[in-house]
Design a protein around this motif. Structure first.
Motif, PDB file in Angstrom:
ATOM      1  N   VAL A   1     -13.846 -17.973  10.610  1.00 14.11           N
ATOM      2  CA  VAL A   1     -14.153 -18.847   9.717  1.00 14.11           C
ATOM      3  C   VAL A   1     -15.099 -20.270   9.498  1.00 14.11           C
ATOM      4  CG1 VAL A   1     -12.456 -20.648   8.779  1.00 14.11           C
ATOM      5  CG2 VAL A   1     -11.421 -18.967   9.659  1.00 14.11           C
ATOM      6  N   LEU A   2     -15.950 -20.628  10.767  1.00 10.29           N
ATOM      7  CA  LEU A   2     -16.616 -21.588   9.736  1.00 10.29           C
ATOM      8  C   LEU A   2     -18.112 -20.646   9.753  1.00 10.29           C
ATOM      9  CD1 LEU A   2     -16.895 -24.204  13.160  1.00 10.29           C
ATOM     10  CD2 LEU A   2     -16.170 -24.040  10.609  1.00 10.29           C
ATOM     11  N   ILE A   3     -18.634 -19.491  10.140  1.00  9.07           N
ATOM     12  CA  ILE A   3     -19.840 -18.748   9.701  1.00  9.07           C
ATOM     13  C   ILE A   3     -19.458 -17.909   8.968  1.00  9.07           C
ATOM     14  CG2 ILE A   3     -20.538 -16.174  10.634  1.00  9.07           C
ATOM     15  CD1 ILE A   3     -20.455 -16.803  13.276  1.00  9.07           C
TER      16      ILE A   3
ATOM     17  N   VAL B   1     -21.026 -19.023   2.750  1.00 14.00           N
ATOM     18  CA  VAL B   1     -20.422 -18.693   1.762  1.00 14.00           C
ATOM     19  C   VAL B   1     -21.046 -19.588   0.976  1.00 14.00           C
ATOM     20  CG1 VAL B   1     -18.335 -19.158  -0.088  1.00 14.00           C
ATOM     21  CG2 VAL B   1     -18.782 -17.385   1.749  1.00 14.00           C
ATOM     22  N   ALA B   2     -21.285 -21.295   1.452  1.00 15.63           N
ATOM     23  CA  ALA B   2     -22.035 -22.515   1.321  1.00 15.63           C
ATOM     24  C   ALA B   2     -23.355 -22.200   1.133  1.00 15.63           C
ATOM     25  CB  ALA B   2     -21.619 -23.530   1.883  1.00 15.63           C
ATOM     26  N   LEU B   3     -23.601 -21.160   2.558  1.00 10.21           N
ATOM     27  CA  LEU B   3     -25.527 -21.693   1.629  1.00 10.21           C
ATOM     28  C   LEU B   3     -25.647 -20.763   0.814  1.00 10.21           C
ATOM     29  CD1 LEU B   3     -28.046 -21.459   2.626  1.00 10.21           C
ATOM     30  CD2 LEU B   3     -27.916 -19.325   4.116  1.00 10.21           C
ATOM     31  N   ALA B   4     -24.594 -19.581   0.144  1.00 14.84           N
ATOM     32  CA  ALA B   4     -25.031 -18.774  -0.887  1.00 14.84           C
ATOM     33  C   ALA B   4     -24.952 -19.617  -1.906  1.00 14.84           C
ATOM     34  CB  ALA B   4     -23.808 -17.727  -0.825  1.00 14.84           C
TER      35      ALA B   4
ATOM     36  N   VAL C   1     -27.879 -20.263  -5.619  1.00 17.88           N
ATOM     37  CA  VAL C   1     -27.197 -19.900  -6.765  1.00 17.88           C
ATOM     38  C   VAL C   1     -27.862 -21.371  -7.184  1.00 17.88           C
ATOM     39  CG1 VAL C   1     -25.554 -19.230  -8.494  1.00 17.88           C
ATOM     40  CG2 VAL C   1     -25.886 -18.394  -6.678  1.00 17.88           C
ATOM     41  N   GLN C   2     -26.678 -22.074  -7.248  1.00 18.24           N
ATOM     42  CA  GLN C   2     -26.986 -23.519  -8.293  1.00 18.24           C
ATOM     43  C   GLN C   2     -28.514 -23.638  -8.478  1.00 18.24           C
ATOM     44  OE1 GLN C   2     -24.935 -26.459  -6.328  1.00 18.24           O
ATOM     45  NE2 GLN C   2     -22.837 -26.559  -7.082  1.00 18.24           N
ATOM     46  N   ARG C   3     -29.779 -24.073  -7.223  1.00 19.15           N
ATOM     47  CA  ARG C   3     -30.992 -23.942  -7.530  1.00 19.15           C
ATOM     48  C   ARG C   3     -32.082 -23.489  -7.666  1.00 19.15           C
ATOM     49  NH1 ARG C   3     -32.395 -27.567  -2.077  1.00 19.15           N
ATOM     50  NH2 ARG C   3     -30.271 -29.228  -1.949  1.00 19.15           N
ATOM     51  N   MET C   4     -31.351 -21.584  -7.973  1.00 21.11           N
ATOM     52  CA  MET C   4     -32.372 -21.069  -8.729  1.00 21.11           C
ATOM     53  C   MET C   4     -32.189 -20.974  -9.835  1.00 21.11           C
ATOM     54  SD  MET C   4     -32.718 -17.864  -5.779  1.00 21.11           S
ATOM     55  CE  MET C   4     -32.771 -17.385  -6.792  1.00 21.11           C
TER      56      MET C   4
END
Length: 91
Positions: free
Chosen positions: A13-15, A20-23, A27-30
């Protein structure tokens, strides 16, 4: 054995949550400005200055200006809309 199964499920679940948090962060930064967004920059140059040309650079946007005291290239940061550098011919 049961503790090992619980540990494997929690780590899975942590992985997934981290991925998901990284994705979402990528998306927000790009993501650029929203459709219809307006971009504005004030070059703050003296009276009588004209823009002679514009070009994209790796550091930002290069704006060639012709001023009463001579030509120069201004480097504008597109994210902030501010002049971050200036190139003048040597004397």
């Amino acid at each position: 054995m049961r503790a090992l199964k619980v540990l494997v499920v929690v780590m899975g679940v942590l992985i997934v949550g981290g991925t998901v948090a990284l994705a979402v962060l990528l998306v927000q930064r790009m993501g650029g400005p929203a459709a219809g967004a307006r971009w504005e920059a004030a070059l703050e140059q003296p009276e009588g200055t004209r823009i002679a040309g514009i070009a994209a650079t790796e550091q930002g946007i290069g704006v060639w200006v012709t001023r009463p005291d001579g030509d120069r290239v201004l480097v504008v940061d597109p994210r902030r809309g501010r002049v971050v550098g200036e190139i003048r011919p040597g004397r």
